[in-house]
Design a protein around this motif. Structure first.
Motif, mmCIF file in Angstrom:
data_model
loop_
_atom_site.group_PDB
_atom_site.id
_atom_site.type_symbol
_atom_site.label_atom_id
_atom_site.label_comp_id
_atom_site.label_asym_id
_atom_site.label_seq_id
_atom_site.Cartn_x
_atom_site.Cartn_y
_atom_site.Cartn_z
ATOM 1 N N HIS A 142 -9.012 23.184 15.079
ATOM 2 C CA HIS A 142 -7.834 23.458 15.552
ATOM 3 C C HIS A 142 -6.634 22.818 14.798
ATOM 4 N N TRP A 200 -3.089 21.874 16.118
ATOM 5 C CA TRP A 200 -2.070 21.920 17.355
ATOM 6 C C TRP A 200 -0.768 21.632 16.767
ATOM 7 N N GLU A 253 -8.017 17.237 14.124
ATOM 8 C CA GLU A 253 -7.326 18.458 14.620
ATOM 9 C C GLU A 253 -5.739 18.172 14.344
ATOM 10 N N ILE A 303 -6.200 18.477 26.063
ATOM 11 C CA ILE A 303 -6.750 19.064 24.911
ATOM 12 C C ILE A 303 -8.283 18.778 25.087
ATOM 13 N N ASP A 359 -2.298 26.717 18.947
ATOM 14 C CA ASP A 359 -3.297 26.441 17.632
ATOM 15 C C ASP A 359 -2.819 27.236 16.490
#
Lengths: 172, 228, 460
Positions: B3, B5, B91, B155, B191
């Motif tokens: 992902h 973010w 991420e 998350i 995302d």
């Protein structure tokens, strides 16, 4: 350390004493390495001192620098690779910043090696009682023989005096 | 694909109500500084609503701009930390590992947005506020840095839940506290690696700008400029 | 009049035996300052950095100002002494040891400050690279790690540089004294005899150290400047900071050296060893550094002004016209306008003159570091989060105690170690010097000594 020595006012008379002792070493049965010179300052342009004016210290410092630099390189690159953290776009092993560590470690290596060479080759620190005389510090030069052979003391004393000693002393 | 973010904040929609600030305090166990400390410039808000005036009275207009950690891709705070307390997660988050932090405060000086906060004292919660502490978030002791995490506890919670149910995360399934509490829906979280997500759609807007984008920090918070 | 070996030995060892009331008063005063600093630090440790005046966004202020200041002061000694040694400038002989001692003590203080300023000082060892149960090594990308390595190298080098030439002096005291001193200096002299081999190794080692220490000293203050330059903060993010900091460091270092020499001369009665010529020569060096400092300041400011970037210009006007203008212009006065005429006019370049110039320079260079650290942080990009800094009594006390610690270490050192290298001074006596070298006797006022601060020719 037991020693028989004379005190000389200047480098030339000290050199005479050294030469005289050296010539007599075979006859009086002692090793030329037992001859000692002690002074309050570096004796440049003095033949006996020049014998020691060769050493590999510069090259050992360079070697220390190389080893230090290599250590710096390995320390940074191996530890960075062994724990590959995400570095937010920077390289894992960044040459620019690691170069700074390598540089400092190179210098540190040279310093440490110089220091170590000095201590080892100058026999420091030593727990032996140093051969010395308070007179040295007012400019006299001490020339003598350590552990002088018992039966040739008289001759040694004569030679030391003949070279121009201000005083001849026996260290117990 | 991991992902990535990101957040979009529509400045046209922000009313400056500061609900996000309150929600953030409650979610992340951020103590209030108190009058005395606030006067000394030690307020601690992981998200703040900056207020700027445009023009002169009576034709003045007010502009609100919520500022939180921009979760930069090229974060100035990360390389300067000597202990890796400030680092980049896979991420794309700028994480702060409290246990590693020794408190050099270098990261806070390096941050152009001033969104990193230092614990000048041990945190205190007057009774009964101590009862509302969030058990999912650690309390930070004196001498360390802290900052917005994009509510990393939420998350991770959602990711674990999705994994347990053997499914993909759905867009909008969870939100950081600030986004959740934003009543005019000025903030959207999601995302960026999911092209169908609301965040990806809004980020393509022609109004998209980055805060201090000229510094090249590559922030992951996108601001949609005011049109009105 | 030339001195004999006996006179030199007697004069330079005398301060080790005779202690006046003034000395004890000074020691008591400095110790109380240090004690106050230790108490302030304990108070800070108990409550947290909150007892300082720091805030968001001014996360560094007096702490880092003093860190840079002391590291800067440390550039006097070893660097100057190494350059003068390599250049074979004979007038250096009475100057080197007091300079090197400044380096070691100032550097130690500079190295302590970061440990006191971090939020959790008890975890300061996290910066040391060693294999730990945490399975994580420090971040070699961080300028703070560079600081660690640079200071480690510089401290190792300058401690050796200071200690090595003291060993023969310790031996000389050992041989000319009795009682506890004989045992004490006997242990410190490591069994030194003074054989040709030992002398040769010592001199070679000093030569290598001098070569190595110069680039190290330059790197140390460059790296200190990179603590700032590696960030994007307005007026910090500039390439000029490296050389600018090095010049500033040598500048403040020489000023500190002149002050220390003047005090030693007066209180240890070394008038016959530290002559006006030494102050004049160092004064010329100081003048050069003052001009260089002005050049760098001008270059830095001009580049910013011409570039006219909004964040930079905010800080620019903030320092020279707004809140910090009184400090900025005081700095310019202290570092340039006052010292330059004093040091440039031959008649004013006396001991008193150089001492006055040095005092203003030390103040000016402290202000310079403060003006680098604080205004930029107070005016960083987003105007909503601008801040204001005001120090608290804890920071004031810690700063005062750093000066107290410096003075105390120096006082104690001067009581146990001859502050002028005895054997080097003796080796500089005319009858001991080979004919090839051009000898400028200490205290001589002949022309060759006056013409150039570097008889050995480093000035080219």
């Amino acid at each position: 350390m037991s020693a028989l020595y004379g005190l000389y006012p200047a480098a030339d008379s000290a050199q005479r004493a050294v030469d005289s002792l050296r010539n007599a070493s075979a006859e009086l049965r002692f090793d030329p390495r037992q001859i000692v010179v002690v002074s309050q300052e570096p004796l440049e342009h003095f033949a006996y001192a020049e014998e020691y004016a060769k050493s590999a210290m510069y090259w050992l410092a360079v070697l220390g620098g190389l080893l230090g630099g290599t250590t710096g390189y390995l320390l940074t690159s191996i530890t960075q690779k062994s724990y590959p953290l995400p570095t937010g776009g920077m390289p894992l092993v960044p040459p620019w910043t690691n170069g700074i560590i390598v540089y400092e470690m190179t210098m540190l290596g040279a310093i440490v090696f110089t220091l170590a060479t000095l201590l080892v080759t100058a026999h420091l620190p030593t727990f032996k009682k140093p051969l010395t005389d308070p007179e040295i510090w007012s400019g006299k030069i001490l020339v003598g023989v350590t552990d002088p052979p018992e039966n040739s003391r008289r001759q040694l004393e004569a030679r030391l005096t003949q070279a121009g000693a201000l005083a001849v002393k026996l260290n117990p | 694909m991991p992902h990535k973010w990101a957040m979009v904040i529509d400045l046209d929609r922000c009313t400056g109500c500061e609900a996000c600030v309150v929600a953030c305090h409650a979610e992340n166990n951020i103590p209030t500084a108190g009058e005395d400390q606030a006067a000394r410039g030690r307020t601690k808000h992981w998200i703040r609503v900056e207020r700027y005036w445009e023009g002169e009275f009576p034709n003045a207009r007010i502009r609100f701009q919520p500022v939180l950690c921009q979760q930069c891709d090229a974060a100035p705070c990360e390389p300067v930390c000597p202990t890796y307390a400030s680092y980049h997660t896979s991420e794309g988050l700028n994480a702060q590992v409290y246990n590693r932090c020794v408190g050099t405060r270098f990261c806070a000086n390096a941050c152009p947005y001033n969104v990193r906060f230092f614990n000048f004292y041990n945190p205190v919660w007057e009774k009964p506020l101590n009862l509302q502490l969030n058990p999912d978030v650690s309390v930070r002791e004196v001498g360390i840095m802290e900052k917005c995490t994009f509510c990393v506890q939420r998350i991770h919670g959602a990711e674990i839940q999705a994994e347990a149910e053997k499914r993909e995360l759905k867009d909008g399934e969870f939100n950081p506290a600030c986004v959740q509490s934003c009543s005019p829906k000025a903030m959207v979280f999601g995302d960026l690696n999911d092209p169908a997500s609301e965040v990806s759609r809004l980020a393509k807007s022609g109004r998209n700008t980055k805060l201090l984008g000229e510094l090249g920090t590559l922030p992951n918070v996108n601001y949609l400029e005011r049109n009105s | 009049m030339e001195k004999t070996s006996e006179q030199i030995q007697r004069d330079l060892v005398r301060p080790l035996y005779r202690t006046g009331t003034a000395y004890w008063i000074a020691v008591a005063f400095c110790s109380s300052l240090v004690l106050a600093g230790v108490s302030a630090f304990c108070y800070q440790l108990y409550h947290g950095i909150g007892v300082w005046g720091l805030n968001s966004p001014v996360f560094w202020a007096f702490d880092i100002t003093n860190f840079v200041f002391w590291i800067g002061i440390s550039h006097a000694g070893t660097l100057i002494s190494a350059i003068l040694r390599l250049a074979n400038a004979t007038w250096r002989r009475p100057v080197t040891r007091c300079a090197e001692a400044i380096t070691v003590f100032a550097l130690s203080i500079g190295a302590i400050i970061p440990l006191c300023h971090i939020g959790r000082p008890w975890l300061g060892y996290y910066l040391i690279p060693y294999p730990s149960e945490r399975h994580i090594w420090p971040n070699f990308r961080s300028p703070l790690l560079w600081d660690f390595f640079a200071i480690l190298t510089y401290l190792t080098g300058s401690v050796s540089f200071l200690i090595l030439p003291i060993i023969p002096d310790f031996a000389s005291i050992r041989d000319t004294t009795t009682g506890w001193r004989k045992r004490f200096y006997g242990a410190l002299s490591l069994g030194w005899e003074g054989t040709p081999r030992q002398w040769h190794r010592l001199e070679t080692a000093m030569h290598i150290m001098a070569i190595v220490i110069i680039p190290v000293a330059v790197s140390v203050h460059t790296i200190v400047s990179w603590d700032f330059a590696m960030t994007l903060v307005p007026m910090w993010h500039t390439g000029i900071f490296g050389p600018y900091f090095v010049v500033g460091a040598i500048f403040s270092g020489i000023a500190a050296l002149i002050l220390a020499m003047a005090l030693l001369r007066k209180f240890l009665h070394l008038e016959e060893y530290l002559h006006p010529i030494h102050f004049q020569n160092l004064g010329k060096l100081l003048l050069t550094m003052s001009l260089l400092w002005f050049y760098f300041t001008f270059a830095e400011r001009l580049t910013t002004w011409y570039g006219n970037g909004t964040p930079e210009m905010t800080v620019f006007w903030f320092t020279i016209r707004q809140k910090f203008a009184p400090f900025f212009w005081t700095m310019v006065f202290c570092n340039f306008i006052i010292p330059v005429p004093i040091l440039a006019i031959k008649r004013l370049r006396t001991i008193t003159g150089t001492v006055i110039a040095s005092s203003t320079i030390v103040i000016g260079m402290w202000l310079e570091r403060f003006l680098i650290v604080v205004p930029s942080l107070e005016r960083k990009f987003l105007s909503y989060s601008w801040g204001t800094y005001r120090p608290t009594w804890v920071e004031d006390t810690l700063m005062a105690s750093s000066f107290g610690l410096m003075a105390l270490l120096y006082l104690l050192f001067s009581k146990f170690v001859p502050m002028i290298s005895i054997w080097e001074l003796k080796a500089g006596l005319p009858e001991h010097t080979p004919v090839v070298a051009v000898e400028v006797p200490a205290g001589a006022t002949n022309l060759s000594a006056r013409e150039s601060p570097f008889p050995g020719g480093v000035s080219s």
